[in-house]
Design an enzyme around this catalytic site. Structure first.
Site, PDB file in Angstrom:
ATOM      1  N   HIS A   2      11.203  17.864  34.231  1.00 26.21           N
ATOM      2  CA  HIS A   2      10.455  16.621  34.454  1.00 26.21           C
ATOM      3  C   HIS A   2       9.823  16.129  33.137  1.00 26.21           C
ATOM      4  CE1 HIS A   2       7.777  13.997  36.995  1.00 26.21           C
ATOM      5  NE2 HIS A   2       7.014  14.105  35.922  1.00 26.21           N
ATOM      6  N   GLU A   3       9.193  17.036  32.408  1.00 24.09           N
ATOM      7  CA  GLU A   3       8.537  16.645  31.152  1.00 24.09           C
ATOM      8  C   GLU A   3       9.565  16.224  30.101  1.00 24.09           C
ATOM      9  OE1 GLU A   3       5.255  16.150  30.586  1.00 24.09           O
ATOM     10  OE2 GLU A   3       5.352  16.377  32.743  1.00 24.09           O
ATOM     11  N   GLU A  24       7.434   7.887  36.628  1.00 28.69           N
ATOM     12  CA  GLU A  24       7.413   9.118  37.420  1.00 28.69           C
ATOM     13  C   GLU A  24       8.704   9.292  38.217  1.00 28.69           C
ATOM     14  OE1 GLU A  24       5.276  11.966  37.881  1.00 28.69           O
ATOM     15  OE2 GLU A  24       5.116  11.053  35.918  1.00 28.69           O
ATOM     16  N   HIS A  78      10.725  12.752  30.770  1.00 25.48           N
ATOM     17  CA  HIS A  78       9.811  11.714  30.252  1.00 25.48           C
ATOM     18  C   HIS A  78      10.138  11.434  28.777  1.00 25.48           C
ATOM     19  CE1 HIS A  78       6.970  10.738  33.380  1.00 25.48           C
ATOM     20  NE2 HIS A  78       6.524  11.971  33.535  1.00 25.48           N
TER      21      HIS A  78
END
Ligand SMILES: [Zn+2]
Length: 284
Positions: free
Chosen positions: A153-154, A216, A157
């Protein structure tokens, strides 16, 4: 992109209507000109700062952060796990985009993975692949696949250039859209603070910006896919986010203050899981 916020900086300095109009148009032109099509998400994003400059800044901010925090040796089991997950995810991403003829997505990436001793449940990835996982996150991830979901997820981003988008917005709002190098020379501390805020890093939770809902959603989607590509079961994301949500309370985990967790998260999981599973089971 939220146009409401972008035009906010011209509101009080100008009260002469025609001038306001002209400047407003020039401002809109700047924003349109500064939008770039993102190769990963296929979305037009505000991108006023060259990624290469952000990567340079990341190197120095990352090193400062590591000096100021207790970094675990890679011989410890926690750091070894973070290193292993990081190597598998970054390797899988590279292979995937190289195979698609999109190696430029990872231009300038020099991956680094570090684990810092901290009670905070947090993790982040700076441009160029500079990743930190806080030990306070590990009781919530519980297993390697859980950790892969957060790291995916990070990293998503970062690869989707969400930090660049936020940094660009912040620089327009707070510094009148000057170039990064000018901002750094004139207001080094404010520029560095903006950078840290744009990447969800900071010591003051209140000063950190939440990621937008769209960012997100994209990080949820590609995070699941990246974890699956690396051979981790993306379905671990569901119990992980449930634990994360349950841990929120009087003092929610730091991660939750920048990554709003709500029903939308579970909707995202259900929406993107079938595609992610194809990567996990080798059907894609
Ligand atoms: Zn996020």
């Amino acid at each position: 992109m939220q146009s409401k916020r972008k035009v906010a900086i011209i509101h009080f300095t100008l009260n002469y209507e025609p001038m306001k109009k002209i400047l407003g148009l020039a401002f809109i032109a700047l924003l349109i000109g500064g939008c770039a099509l993102n190769q990963v998400t296929g979305r037009k994003q505000l991108s006023l700062v060259p990624e290469s400059e952000l990567q340079l800044m990341a190197v120095s901010q990352y090193n400062t952060f590591l000096k100021e925090n207790k970094v675990l040796s890679s011989s410890t089991s926690k750091a070894a796990m973070v290193d292993r997950v990081g190597a598998r995810i970054s390797g899988a991403i590279k292979k995937y985009y190289d195979g698609k003829g999109k190696s430029s997505i990872l231009e300038g990436y020099k991956w680094e993975f570090n684990t810092v001793e901290s009670p905070d449940a947090n993790a982040w990835c700076m441009p160029g692949g500079k990743v930190v996982v806080y030990t306070g996150l590990l009781p919530l991830t519980q297993n390697e696949a859980g950790l892969a979901v957060v790291m995916g997820h990070e990293i998503a981003h970062s690869i989707a250039k969400h930090g660049n988008e936020r940094m660009s917005q912040a620089m327009v709002q707070q510094m009148g859209g000057v170039a990064l190098q000018v901002a750094l020379a004139q207001k080094p501390q404010q520029t560095q603070d903006l950078f840290m805020m744009s990447y969800g890093i900071g010591s003051q939770v209140g000063a950190m910006l939440p990621w937008s809902r769209q960012q997100e959603s994209e990080a949820d989607k590609y995070g699941l896919i990246f974890a699956a590509m690396a051979g981790y079961d993306p379905r671990e994301a569901i119990p992980f986010w449930q634990r994360m949500s349950a841990a929120g309370g009087a003092k929610p985990p730091e991660f939750l203050s920048t990554h709003p967790s709500d029903e939308t998260r579970m909707k995202n999981m259900n929406k993107y899981m079938p595609e992610a599973l194809k990567y996990y089971t080798g059907k894609k």
